[in-house]
Scaffold this motif. Structure first.
Motif, mmCIF file in Angstrom:
data_model
loop_
_atom_site.group_PDB
_atom_site.id
_atom_site.type_symbol
_atom_site.label_atom_id
_atom_site.label_comp_id
_atom_site.label_asym_id
_atom_site.label_seq_id
_atom_site.Cartn_x
_atom_site.Cartn_y
_atom_site.Cartn_z
ATOM 1 N N ASN A 141 3.449 -33.731 -2.746
ATOM 2 C CA ASN A 141 3.069 -35.136 -2.896
ATOM 3 C C ASN A 141 4.161 -36.099 -2.419
ATOM 4 O O ASN A 141 3.860 -37.198 -1.979
ATOM 5 C CB ASN A 141 2.686 -35.410 -4.353
ATOM 6 C CG ASN A 141 1.761 -36.620 -4.520
ATOM 7 O OD1 ASN A 141 1.949 -37.440 -5.391
ATOM 8 N ND2 ASN A 141 0.769 -36.765 -3.651
ATOM 9 N N MET B 68 7.136 -34.963 -0.347
ATOM 10 C CA MET B 68 7.689 -34.571 0.959
ATOM 11 C C MET B 68 6.624 -34.374 2.032
ATOM 12 O O MET B 68 6.818 -34.751 3.181
ATOM 13 C CB MET B 68 8.497 -33.264 0.829
ATOM 14 C CG MET B 68 9.693 -33.317 -0.100
ATOM 15 S SD MET B 68 10.979 -34.521 0.375
ATOM 16 C CE MET B 68 11.580 -33.871 1.939
ATOM 17 N N GLU B 69 5.519 -33.724 1.688
ATOM 18 C CA GLU B 69 4.585 -33.296 2.741
ATOM 19 C C GLU B 69 3.840 -34.423 3.470
ATOM 20 O O GLU B 69 3.674 -34.326 4.698
ATOM 21 C CB GLU B 69 3.562 -32.301 2.175
ATOM 22 C CG GLU B 69 2.615 -31.769 3.256
ATOM 23 C CD GLU B 69 1.774 -30.577 2.820
ATOM 24 O OE1 GLU B 69 1.143 -30.659 1.750
ATOM 25 O OE2 GLU B 69 1.752 -29.578 3.550
ATOM 26 N N PRO B 70 3.375 -35.465 2.782
ATOM 27 C CA PRO B 70 2.513 -36.410 3.497
ATOM 28 C C PRO B 70 3.121 -36.953 4.798
ATOM 29 O O PRO B 70 2.498 -36.884 5.855
ATOM 30 C CB PRO B 70 2.241 -37.511 2.457
ATOM 31 C CG PRO B 70 2.294 -36.769 1.150
ATOM 32 C CD PRO B 70 3.419 -35.769 1.340
ATOM 33 N N ASP C 118 2.044 -36.081 8.571
ATOM 34 C CA ASP C 118 1.647 -37.206 9.442
ATOM 35 C C ASP C 118 2.452 -37.221 10.725
ATOM 36 O O ASP C 118 1.931 -37.537 11.794
ATOM 37 C CB ASP C 118 1.873 -38.547 8.729
ATOM 38 C CG ASP C 118 0.755 -38.871 7.758
ATOM 39 O OD1 ASP C 118 -0.232 -38.111 7.695
ATOM 40 O OD2 ASP C 118 0.864 -39.897 7.056
#
Lengths: 216, 216
Positions: free
Chosen positions: B106, B108-110, B114
């Motif tokens: 939630n 780091m990944e977004p 993107d």
């Protein structure tokens, strides 16, 4: 045991309950755990004291005895595991409710959050309309999938769970966009969450903080 | 019990282990649970049979007896809860490891996801350079925070956990960007994850699928 959470001293959402402490307040209200709030300025959020609790300098954090936690999803899950009412007793149903928690935060939230941010930060850019359309196209696809799965049910999988709690807080960020209204069952789902007494208590508490800060 | 997971028939990452089944394969290898893989075409992912398992038409899914789960984070957590080796025994340490799972997905990944997507889909858009800079600025801030927290440690909080497993899979997507190399301790952390025997088995298994599909 009384928990201590952190929240914005003055929330950038102006008390609309979009800051991520709202999720934790709501979960605590659902299970009836008492809590206190420590308010932080943006400057205090980047100071070593807070970074020791929250490595990314965000809110909320959660402290209870000698446990310190961060990440709103993890805090809500922790509360749900320690108290009744937010996760089913059946082991398989419990795992499925947790799947909806991750779906809310990892599949639904990123583009919904980006859309909010774009409407604030990119409104004057020449590409704004195109970027907004690209984001809304993904959001529409996800909302369509979610609406189909929810169908006529009140909640995503049986009784109200921590998965619904997180999903409602994520979908609420679409208020005013018109996107939610394209799926009446999703609009009703969000309204059902917002009508829960625990939600209303949590919302009132965070709004009171903003009102006091603005008056002060 | 043998689990059944789903994965791309032909992964768009060309076998680099970036598809989200990699996380689940790795977790299953860490705990030694046998699994089978059902491969799906992009068309099959949008058919009713798969949508009944995965409302958003994504991979992976996880089936075990009469349990069907989706969301890679939830599947990894389920595996970690049912088997030893991916979560600490101490209750507080366990909650903290789960916090790192949510932080990976939630926080780091977004933007990292993107950024990958933008380099593929937005390269020819007028906003590309500015968008890439904006994303990399957030990613750099987060990597700086993560690097400071990790320090000289091998893993984020004590022994290797499901939190490290997810964080390594998220950070791997930065290979080739140069961003990871700005923090030697993070580059070494990712390499440490990739050197684990369970990781290597999982990586080899997904690469073999891509190689076979390409030869066929």
């Amino acid at each position: 045991m009384t928990a201590i959470i952190t929240a914005f001293e003055r929330s950038p959402d102006r008390g609309r309950g979009l800051a991520r402490d709202m999720r934790v307040r709501w979960a605590l209200e659902e299970v009836g755990q008492l809590y206190e709030v420590r308010f932080l300025s943006f400057r205090a959020m980047r100071e070593p004291l807070h970074l020791s609790l929250q490595p990314f300098g965000q809110i909320p954090t959660f402290e209870e005895g000698d446990l310190a936690l961060f990440e709103s999803g993890a805090i809500v899950l922790h509360i749900a595991e320690r108290h009744g009412g937010l996760l089913p007793g059946d082991a398989n149903a419990r795992s499925r409710a947790i799947a909806w928690m991750f779906a809310a935060l990892n599949t639904m939230e990123p583009q919904i959050f980006d859309r909010s941010l774009a409407t604030i930060l990119e409104r004057d850019q020449p590409w704004y309309e195109q970027r907004l359309q690209a984001l809304e196209s993904i959001i529409r696809k996800r909302l369509g999938d979610l609406s189909r799965r929810l169908g006529e049910a009140d909640w995503l999988d049986g009784a109200f769970s921590a998965g619904d709690l997180l999903m409602v807080t994520v979908l609420r960020r679409l208020h005013g966009s018109g996107l939610l209204e394209e799926h009446p069952n999703l609009a009703a789902y969000v309204a059902r969450g917002e009508a829960r007494p625990a939600y209303r208590r949590a919302f009132a508490a965070q709004l009171a903080v903003f009102a006091a800060a603005s008056a002060g």
